[in-house]
Structure formats: C-alpha cells, structure tokens
Design a protein around this motif. Structure first.
Motif, PDB file in Angstrom:
ATOM      1  N   LEU A 154      17.065  -5.265 -24.122  1.00 45.35           N
ATOM      2  CA  LEU A 154      15.672  -6.081 -23.969  1.00 45.35           C
ATOM      3  C   LEU A 154      15.840  -7.406 -24.577  1.00 45.35           C
ATOM      4  CD1 LEU A 154      12.868  -3.298 -24.992  1.00 45.35           C
ATOM      5  CD2 LEU A 154      13.253  -4.613 -22.977  1.00 45.35           C
ATOM      6  N   GLU A 155      16.802  -7.584 -25.300  1.00 45.79           N
ATOM      7  CA  GLU A 155      16.872  -8.948 -25.932  1.00 45.79           C
ATOM      8  C   GLU A 155      18.106  -9.769 -25.061  1.00 45.79           C
ATOM      9  OE1 GLU A 155      15.324 -10.644 -28.368  1.00 45.79           O
ATOM     10  OE2 GLU A 155      14.237  -8.847 -28.992  1.00 45.79           O
ATOM     11  N   GLY A 156      18.444  -9.134 -24.021  1.00 44.08           N
ATOM     12  CA  GLY A 156      19.352  -9.821 -23.241  1.00 44.08           C
ATOM     13  C   GLY A 156      20.556  -9.799 -23.566  1.00 44.08           C
ATOM     14  N   TYR A 157      21.042  -8.907 -24.241  1.00 44.57           N
ATOM     15  CA  TYR A 157      22.525  -8.399 -24.531  1.00 44.57           C
ATOM     16  C   TYR A 157      23.138  -7.580 -23.685  1.00 44.57           C
ATOM     17  CZ  TYR A 157      21.799 -10.694 -29.270  1.00 44.57           C
ATOM     18  OH  TYR A 157      21.461 -11.511 -30.386  1.00 44.57           O
ATOM     19  N   SER A 158      24.521  -7.575 -23.489  1.00 39.86           N
ATOM     20  CA  SER A 158      25.036  -6.683 -22.633  1.00 39.86           C
ATOM     21  C   SER A 158      25.828  -5.523 -23.280  1.00 39.86           C
ATOM     22  CB  SER A 158      26.184  -7.503 -21.735  1.00 39.86           C
ATOM     23  OG  SER A 158      27.004  -8.241 -22.320  1.00 39.86           O
ATOM     24  N   LEU A 159      26.184  -4.697 -22.976  1.00 32.72           N
ATOM     25  CA  LEU A 159      26.929  -3.536 -23.597  1.00 32.72           C
ATOM     26  C   LEU A 159      28.082  -3.177 -23.009  1.00 32.72           C
ATOM     27  CD1 LEU A 159      23.902  -1.079 -24.106  1.00 32.72           C
ATOM     28  CD2 LEU A 159      24.555  -2.916 -25.352  1.00 32.72           C
ATOM     29  N   LYS A 160      29.395  -3.149 -23.510  1.00 33.71           N
ATOM     30  CA  LYS A 160      30.712  -2.853 -22.935  1.00 33.71           C
ATOM     31  C   LYS A 160      31.426  -1.364 -23.368  1.00 33.71           C
ATOM     32  CE  LYS A 160      31.976  -7.286 -21.470  1.00 33.71           C
ATOM     33  NZ  LYS A 160      33.111  -8.317 -21.521  1.00 33.71           N
ATOM     34  N   VAL A 161      31.742  -0.744 -22.300  1.00 39.19           N
ATOM     35  CA  VAL A 161      32.841   0.227 -22.590  1.00 39.19           C
ATOM     36  C   VAL A 161      34.407  -0.155 -22.514  1.00 39.19           C
ATOM     37  CG1 VAL A 161      33.822   2.455 -21.879  1.00 39.19           C
ATOM     38  CG2 VAL A 161      31.490   1.924 -21.694  1.00 39.19           C
ATOM     39  N   ALA A 162      35.124  -0.124 -23.629  1.00 38.30           N
ATOM     40  CA  ALA A 162      36.401  -0.756 -23.523  1.00 38.30           C
ATOM     41  C   ALA A 162      37.302   0.466 -23.109  1.00 38.30           C
ATOM     42  CB  ALA A 162      36.735  -1.077 -25.280  1.00 38.30           C
ATOM     43  N   ILE A 163      37.762   0.451 -22.016  1.00 42.36           N
ATOM     44  CA  ILE A 163      38.283   1.487 -21.420  1.00 42.36           C
ATOM     45  C   ILE A 163      39.751   1.512 -21.607  1.00 42.36           C
ATOM     46  CG2 ILE A 163      36.606   1.932 -19.332  1.00 42.36           C
ATOM     47  CD1 ILE A 163      38.900   0.281 -17.487  1.00 42.36           C
ATOM     48  N   ASP A 164      40.257   0.529 -22.450  1.00 44.48           N
ATOM     49  CA  ASP A 164      41.601   0.444 -22.744  1.00 44.48           C
ATOM     50  C   ASP A 164      41.642   1.014 -24.213  1.00 44.48           C
ATOM     51  OD1 ASP A 164      40.387  -1.637 -24.362  1.00 44.48           O
ATOM     52  OD2 ASP A 164      41.781  -3.168 -23.847  1.00 44.48           O
ATOM     53  N   THR A 165      40.457   1.686 -24.725  1.00 43.97           N
ATOM     54  CA  THR A 165      40.755   2.067 -26.108  1.00 43.97           C
ATOM     55  C   THR A 165      40.192   3.650 -26.201  1.00 43.97           C
ATOM     56  OG1 THR A 165      40.049  -0.203 -26.868  1.00 43.97           O
ATOM     57  CG2 THR A 165      39.878   1.671 -28.319  1.00 43.97           C
ATOM     58  N   PHE A 166      41.037   4.477 -26.580  1.00 41.17           N
ATOM     59  CA  PHE A 166      40.798   5.785 -26.891  1.00 41.17           C
ATOM     60  C   PHE A 166      40.608   6.532 -28.104  1.00 41.17           C
ATOM     61  CE2 PHE A 166      42.172  10.291 -27.239  1.00 41.17           C
ATOM     62  CZ  PHE A 166      41.228  10.780 -26.438  1.00 41.17           C
ATOM     63  N   VAL A 167      39.466   7.106 -28.248  1.00 42.45           N
ATOM     64  CA  VAL A 167      39.031   7.729 -29.748  1.00 42.45           C
ATOM     65  C   VAL A 167      38.821   9.358 -29.359  1.00 42.45           C
ATOM     66  CG1 VAL A 167      37.515   7.775 -31.596  1.00 42.45           C
ATOM     67  CG2 VAL A 167      38.177   5.412 -30.778  1.00 42.45           C
ATOM     68  N   TYR A 168      39.599  10.065 -30.156  1.00 41.14           N
ATOM     69  CA  TYR A 168      39.278  11.539 -29.784  1.00 41.14           C
ATOM     70  C   TYR A 168      38.030  11.939 -30.683  1.00 41.14           C
ATOM     71  CZ  TYR A 168      39.887  16.322 -30.610  1.00 41.14           C
ATOM     72  OH  TYR A 168      39.422  17.717 -30.763  1.00 41.14           O
ATOM     73  N   HIS A 169      37.161  12.897 -30.087  1.00 41.90           N
ATOM     74  CA  HIS A 169      36.022  13.469 -30.283  1.00 41.90           C
ATOM     75  C   HIS A 169      35.759  14.860 -30.256  1.00 41.90           C
ATOM     76  CE1 HIS A 169      31.207  13.070 -29.995  1.00 41.90           C
ATOM     77  NE2 HIS A 169      31.675  13.405 -31.409  1.00 41.90           N
ATOM     78  N   LYS A 170      35.715  15.282 -31.465  1.00 40.76           N
ATOM     79  CA  LYS A 170      35.630  16.903 -31.191  1.00 40.76           C
ATOM     80  C   LYS A 170      34.205  17.244 -30.780  1.00 40.76           C
ATOM     81  CE  LYS A 170      36.003  21.205 -33.965  1.00 40.76           C
ATOM     82  NZ  LYS A 170      36.218  21.726 -35.208  1.00 40.76           N
ATOM     83  N   GLY A 171      33.167  16.693 -31.152  1.00 38.41           N
ATOM     84  CA  GLY A 171      31.715  16.882 -30.660  1.00 38.41           C
ATOM     85  C   GLY A 171      30.719  17.645 -31.300  1.00 38.41           C
ATOM     86  N   GLN A 172      29.707  16.952 -31.879  1.00 37.88           N
ATOM     87  CA  GLN A 172      28.732  17.524 -32.498  1.00 37.88           C
ATOM     88  C   GLN A 172      28.707  18.449 -33.612  1.00 37.88           C
ATOM     89  OE1 GLN A 172      25.737  19.207 -29.639  1.00 37.88           O
ATOM     90  NE2 GLN A 172      25.734  17.063 -28.352  1.00 37.88           N
ATOM     91  N   HIS A 173      29.938  18.228 -34.444  1.00 36.19           N
ATOM     92  CA  HIS A 173      30.285  19.040 -35.361  1.00 36.19           C
ATOM     93  C   HIS A 173      29.155  19.344 -36.516  1.00 36.19           C
ATOM     94  CE1 HIS A 173      32.346  20.525 -39.206  1.00 36.19           C
ATOM     95  NE2 HIS A 173      32.909  21.374 -38.397  1.00 36.19           N
TER      96      HIS A 173
END
Length: 285
Positions: A244-263
C-alpha cells in the motif's frame, strides 16, 4: 585480495570495458560478459549492513538448537540475534541460554506470558536499531551466505522485504518451482541453488514470515506487526501494508532455507490453533 586492491582492480576493469565497448557492440556474448562483470563490481560496492535476527520461540526445545547452530555459524560480527521466548513450559529457555553463552551479539528475552508471535516479534524489533530486521522461525535451518544473498536483493529503494525459497512454503517460495527432484543434503542443495540461480529473484504480492528480511525504514513507515493476527494472516497483513505504501516484495530464488513447518503451533494443540486462526481472520477481514 585486500579491499583496497580489489577496488583498484575493479576501477581498472571498468576503464577497460568503457574503452572497448564500441568495438564489441556487435558481439552479444562480449556485451553479456561485460554486463555480468559490471554487476559483480556494483554488488561489491554495497556496504554490508547489520541485520537484527528475531527468533520467537514457544516450547521449541526440539528444533531451536539446530536453528541456532546454523545461525551462529553464519551470522556476522555486525549482526544481532534476539531469541524472544513466549513463556515456554519446556526447556527452551535453558537450551537457548546454553547455546548462546559467551556470544556477545546473541540475546535471550524471556516474556512473562505468551504474547503471541506478532507481539513477541515486536519485542525483538524494538530491542535493536540495526537497519534490517529478519524474522526467523525456530524450526528453520539457515545455510551459508544466506544473509548476504538476501541483502543483495534490496537493490533499489522500493524493495522493502525479501524472503528465500524453502521446502515448506507456498507459491513462489516453494523450492519445487525451481529445482527438480529430491533436494538431498540441505547445505549441498543450498550451495547448488546459489550457484545456478545466483542473483535471481521474483517480485510477489505476498511473502511468508518463516524467514522474512525487512528494511527497518519501511517498517518505521508502516508500523509494527499487528499483535491480533496469527498464522498466515500476519504475513498477509504486513505484505499488504508494505505494498500500500508503494514498496515491492521479492523472493530471492538463489537462497534456500530449510523449514520444518508450524512446529510451535503443533505444540499449542489443534483446537487452540484453529481458534487463533479464526479470531485472527475475523479481525483481518
């Protein structure tokens, strides 16, 4: 190579490229090579800036040690790490304090009660003044150069937040969209992803908060996380407010982080989690 010698070397290369750019203008492969090298030189000019890593825990004793071990191995001397514990009833606080003992840039904040994820994040955010904030789940494992990789995608003033790809994520942040087959070893997979996809990102409308780097100046503009929102709605809210403030969001597809999920939410129990999500959704919509 020392920083001074590297700078002199880069200036010489820029002069050479400028001198011969007219002679190679009809050779696409030469132009492509020169552009790649100039991009590398520009990236080296970026001054490293500190990141405040905020890890919120709740009964996370089974996962936090792997997370912290990976963060300890990759955090730089100018970064800060805040583990904010939401009144865990297990040994989370003890495990955390033992892991960070003797590490001056690592801090453990014990809340007197369970404030919820968003408010606990705010406690960590307000504890630091570094120019970047990174929200990190306790059931993640980060990989070599993750901070440097994420930081490089803030390559213009309009980028407010960047997230990595992962095994447990949705949409553009799921690694399956970029890698075929099984990942195998986490760190080997991350290194290969970095090699093949280095410097690449995609712009998105929503970033997931399991690992989310945010520019503090943007957060100062939109305000802190909404303490009434939980499990996905908080991600949607902050992404929406930034855009809403005019910013952009990016996914860095060159960076991997392991996530177990909702622990942490599994520890709270399904009925309580469902109630929090329902209340949160009602507030947001």
């Amino acid at each position: 190579m020392s920083t001074t010698r590297q700078a002199e070397y880069d200036r010489t290369r820029i002069d050479i490229f400028k001198r011969y750019e007219h002679e190679v203008k009809h050779k696409p492969e030469c132009i492509a090579f020169m552009q790649q090298e100039l991009q590398k030189i520009e990236q080296r000019k970026i001054v490293p800036q500190g990141v405040a890593i905020i890890i919120v825990t709740y009964c996370s004793q089974d996962t936090i040690i792997d997370c912290l071990t990976s963060v300890i191995a990759t955090a730089r001397h100018f970064d800060e790490v805040y583990v904010v514990d939401n009144a865990s009833t297990d040994d989370t606080e003890f495990v955390v304090r033992q892991a960070i003992k003797g590490k001056p840039n690592f801090f453990c904040i014990q809340n007197g009660e369970n404030l919820g994820f968003s408010e606990a994040c705010n406690v960590g955010i307000l504890s630091s003044k570094l120019p970047f904030i990174l929200l990190l789940n306790p059931d993640t494992i980060v990989t070599k150069n993750w901070l440097e990789q994420l930081s490089l995608h803030f390559n213009n003033e309009h980028v407010a937040a960047v997230g990595p790809i992962s095994n447990y994520a949705w949409g553009a942040q799921n690694v399956s969209g970029y890698v075929n087959g099984k990942l195998g070893d986490i760190h080997s997979a991350a290194a290969e992803i970095q090699r093949v996809l280095k410097g690449k990102s995609v712009e998105v409308k929503l970033l997931i908060g399991f690992c989310l780097m945010i520019k503090r100046s943007a957060l100062d503009k939109i305000g802190l996380l909404d303490h009434q929102l939980f499990l996905g709605n908080d991600d949607l809210d902050i992404s929406w407010r930034l855009r809403l403030e005019g910013y952009s969001l990016k996914v860095a597809i060159d960076t991997f982080v392991y996530h177990k999920g909702q622990h942490s939410f599994k520890q709270a129990g399904k009925s309580k989690t469902d109630l929090l999500v329902e209340q949160s959704t009602n507030i947001l919509y």
